[in-house]
Motif scaffolding. Sequence first.
Motif, PDB file in Angstrom:
ATOM      1  N   UNK A 116       0.847  -1.186   0.000  1.00  0.00           N
ATOM      2  CA  UNK A 116       0.000   0.000   0.000  1.00  0.00           C
ATOM      3  C   UNK A 116       0.887   1.243   0.000  1.00  0.00           C
ATOM      4  N   UNK A 117       0.258   2.411  -0.026  1.00  0.00           N
ATOM      5  CA  UNK A 117       0.979   3.682  -0.181  1.00  0.00           C
ATOM      6  C   UNK A 117       1.733   3.748  -1.505  1.00  0.00           C
ATOM      7  N   UNK A 118       1.243   3.003  -2.517  1.00  0.00           N
ATOM      8  CA  UNK A 118       1.798   3.107  -3.864  1.00  0.00           C
ATOM      9  C   UNK A 118       1.025   4.202  -4.603  1.00  0.00           C
ATOM     10  N   UNK A 119       1.709   5.193  -5.192  1.00  0.00           N
ATOM     11  CA  UNK A 119       0.990   6.255  -5.908  1.00  0.00           C
ATOM     12  C   UNK A 119       0.134   5.695  -7.041  1.00  0.00           C
ATOM     13  N   UNK A 126       8.498   1.924  -8.287  1.00  0.00           N
ATOM     14  CA  UNK A 126       8.779   3.150  -9.036  1.00  0.00           C
ATOM     15  C   UNK A 126       8.944   4.341  -8.097  1.00  0.00           C
ATOM     16  N   UNK A 127       8.624   4.136  -6.818  1.00  0.00           N
ATOM     17  CA  UNK A 127       8.865   5.114  -5.759  1.00  0.00           C
ATOM     18  C   UNK A 127       8.810   4.355  -4.445  1.00  0.00           C
ATOM     19  N   UNK A 128       8.962   5.044  -3.325  1.00  0.00           N
ATOM     20  CA  UNK A 128       8.857   4.354  -2.038  1.00  0.00           C
ATOM     21  C   UNK A 128       7.411   3.911  -1.805  1.00  0.00           C
ATOM     22  N   UNK A 129       7.210   2.979  -0.895  1.00  0.00           N
ATOM     23  CA  UNK A 129       5.907   2.373  -0.628  1.00  0.00           C
ATOM     24  C   UNK A 129       5.972   1.732   0.750  1.00  0.00           C
TER      25      UNK A 129
END
Length: 277
Positions: A207-210, A249-252
């Motif tokens: 979770x917390x994936x854009x 592709x970014x932090x998560x």
Amino acid sequence: MKLDIRYGANPDDFMHYDTDRLRNDFLVTRLFVPGEIRMTYSHIDRIITGGACPTIPLSLECGREIGTEFFLQRREMGIINVGAPGTVIADGERFPLKKLDGLYLGAGIRNLIFESDNHDDHAHFYFSSAPAHTSHPNCYIDIEKAKKVKMGEPEKANVRTINQYIHPEVCSTCQLMMGLTQLENGSVWNTMPCHTHERRMEVYFYFDIPKDGVTFHIFGRPEETRHIVVRNEEAVINPSWSIHSAAGTSCYSFIWSMVGENQEFTDMDHVPMSVMK
């Protein structure tokens, strides 16, 4: 209530799976459907992975697949809320859970109800349940109470904090272990260098994936790896013989749930990078 059934996999067969087969057998999607409780029952150590998104109070029922009078008759459960504030009611006892609060429920709870505090902003209760041969006390765990382990190096893009919620040093359980790992800005790798633990299987819930981002979950034998593209609030079932790592592709953030022979968090077989293929 919707319950999906998944079966185990032989590692020799796994290497021949195409993308659709990997996703059908191991990826868990649509966990949070408003007004529903959705669950996936894996025959790998009989873990149940689920999500509750209450628009009205939702009661957890027991289907024929469980084979008991009530859901937690012979099971324990860990819950972490990743949405708006809500409340879990276990045999009449109320447990308010704001975002990232956790709860352990021991075997024997007859009536389990999920509620959102605000009907326009729903709680997302993510839960894992494992068979339990004995009962342990219920335990509320917020993220501050969790045991924190800092890992990683900036130059390797893997700086992260492991928050151990359901863990022997935090609360007693029969076999379930559960926690939440948060990656720092600029870090995208988790559990790399990787490992296996033949004595425990694991489920990763991301979770917390854009909205415009993805995470590449890497699993399989170290010398025969595969990947699944994972989006926000999706989970992957990992057999005990499989590595479990990811790059985004970014932090998560992700929640890990482990079930198996022991509760030794450090009981793992490290894989040299030279072995990876």
